[in-house]
Write an enzyme that holds these catalytic residues in place. Sequence first.
Site, PDB file in Angstrom:
ATOM      1  N   ASP A 195       0.810  -1.210   0.000  1.00  0.00           N
ATOM      2  CA  ASP A 195       0.000   0.000   0.000  1.00  0.00           C
ATOM      3  C   ASP A 195       0.848   1.267   0.000  1.00  0.00           C
ATOM      4  OD1 ASP A 195      -2.738   1.487   0.867  1.00  0.00           O
ATOM      5  OD2 ASP A 195      -1.085   2.195   2.129  1.00  0.00           O
ATOM      6  N   THR A 223      -5.080   2.901  -0.247  1.00  0.00           N
ATOM      7  CA  THR A 223      -4.835   2.335  -1.573  1.00  0.00           C
ATOM      8  C   THR A 223      -5.230   0.863  -1.599  1.00  0.00           C
ATOM      9  OG1 THR A 223      -3.046   3.907  -1.981  1.00  0.00           O
ATOM     10  CG2 THR A 223      -3.086   1.923  -3.347  1.00  0.00           C
ATOM     11  N   ASP A 224      -4.851   0.127  -0.571  1.00  0.00           N
ATOM     12  CA  ASP A 224      -5.279  -1.270  -0.454  1.00  0.00           C
ATOM     13  C   ASP A 224      -6.795  -1.366  -0.371  1.00  0.00           C
ATOM     14  OD1 ASP A 224      -3.130  -2.987  -0.635  1.00  0.00           O
ATOM     15  OD2 ASP A 224      -2.614  -2.859   1.481  1.00  0.00           O
ATOM     16  N   LEU A 225      -7.395  -0.530   0.452  1.00  0.00           N
ATOM     17  CA  LEU A 225      -8.843  -0.606   0.652  1.00  0.00           C
ATOM     18  C   LEU A 225      -9.602  -0.215  -0.617  1.00  0.00           C
ATOM     19  CD1 LEU A 225      -9.008   0.926   4.245  1.00  0.00           C
ATOM     20  CD2 LEU A 225      -9.262  -1.488   3.613  1.00  0.00           C
ATOM     21  N   GLY A 228      -9.387  -3.089  -2.873  1.00  0.00           N
ATOM     22  CA  GLY A 228     -10.300  -4.127  -2.419  1.00  0.00           C
ATOM     23  C   GLY A 228     -11.731  -3.844  -2.836  1.00  0.00           C
TER      24      GLY A 228
END
Length: 427
Positions: A195, A223-225, A228
């Site tokens: 991330d 960024t990860d979320l 996702g």
Amino acid sequence: MLGGRNRRCGGLWRSLCPAAAGGSAWPRCPRALSAASPSSGGGARSGGAPPAGASNVKPLDGVKILDLTRVLAGPFATMNLGDLGAEVIKVERPGAGDDTRAWGPPFAGTESVYFLSVNRNKKSIAINMKDSKGVKLIRELAAVSDVFVENYIPGKLAEMGLGYEDIKKIAPHIVYCSITGYGQTGPMVQRGGYDSIAAAVSGLMHITGHEDGEPVRPGVAMTDLATGLYTYGAIMAGLLQRYKTGKGLHIDCNLLSSQVACLTHVAANYLNCKIEGKRWGTAHGSIVPYQAFKTKDGYLVVGAGNDQQFVTVCKILNLTEVSKDSRYKTNTLRVQNRKELIDILSARFSEKATMEWLQLFEGSGVPYGPINNMQQVFSDPQVLHNGLVMEIIHPTAGRIVVPDGMVGFTHIFGEKRTENRKHQKPA
């Protein structure tokens, strides 16, 4: 069932076998492979379960997802799919499991709270994918799955015979989703994707932080979320596409593309007007006032999205003469004269405590709110009213509490959030 440490095959695999699961197509457990403790069944609030019936069938009931993802973006996506009723089987490394099992403290018993926060509604198994028997088992699971999700470096699974082209041969119906750092091809394709790195490369860190300060990483891995959530939506669309065509497909989601897409107006400002992005702290580059103001004892965020709201703000602050000042009559003028205006407003906000300002802004029609810490967040009347907290009973960690992301689907599920849901016991 929010996976405990690795254990021998038993209750989990019995729940996957046709004889024990009401005709489930999941294959039986090979004795040579160990199974991790299953992930905690869906969220629970003590009390009676909602009545059975069509209105309580979740959208993804009956959908089987084989989850080969680790860390955050992938697990967050599959957790949301599990919340919608999908059966998620999470595949982990024997011994260590998902990297986030070791991310702590804090721990709930021996379990990482980080891991628990994004892996509910899953059953966890440990498979040695370096062993041909492990690869065979993955293929058998994929053949009876609807969705295959992975976040390996591009080409890694293909080397094992588990790439999309390999799985498509045995499961032409499969919705195969790959999550990577940078995509399936290109000069950065073999780099690991985390991330913070993607947030830096994508420009998010460049526009995050105090105006005159250093770049800042957001407080959670946005960024990860975001990736996702893109993944979650793409898989839902993929299932719909398969319903229409009868054919599976390969979905490519990556951190860099997701975050660049989320730059929205900052990216558009540069692409269309060559205006370079910059850090604004809590403020907004195109709207004034729209930021946090220091009060006597804390902070208050106020946003005046139009000229009438600005007049109202000035009235509440007893600064009616400011709203009549020719320098501040329109938002464009307020942006041009930002510093002088913010100095005036800041001086007035510092004269009262946050609670006093909250009371004065109540019912005004102007967007406003305090900057809450976690204790204040989960004591907030609206948070409590919205039922945003979910209890889960875990086989080793005991009772844990997590935010409930599916509250917005209350009416889809036919559940009333004022009624607690029954604890679901681990398999």
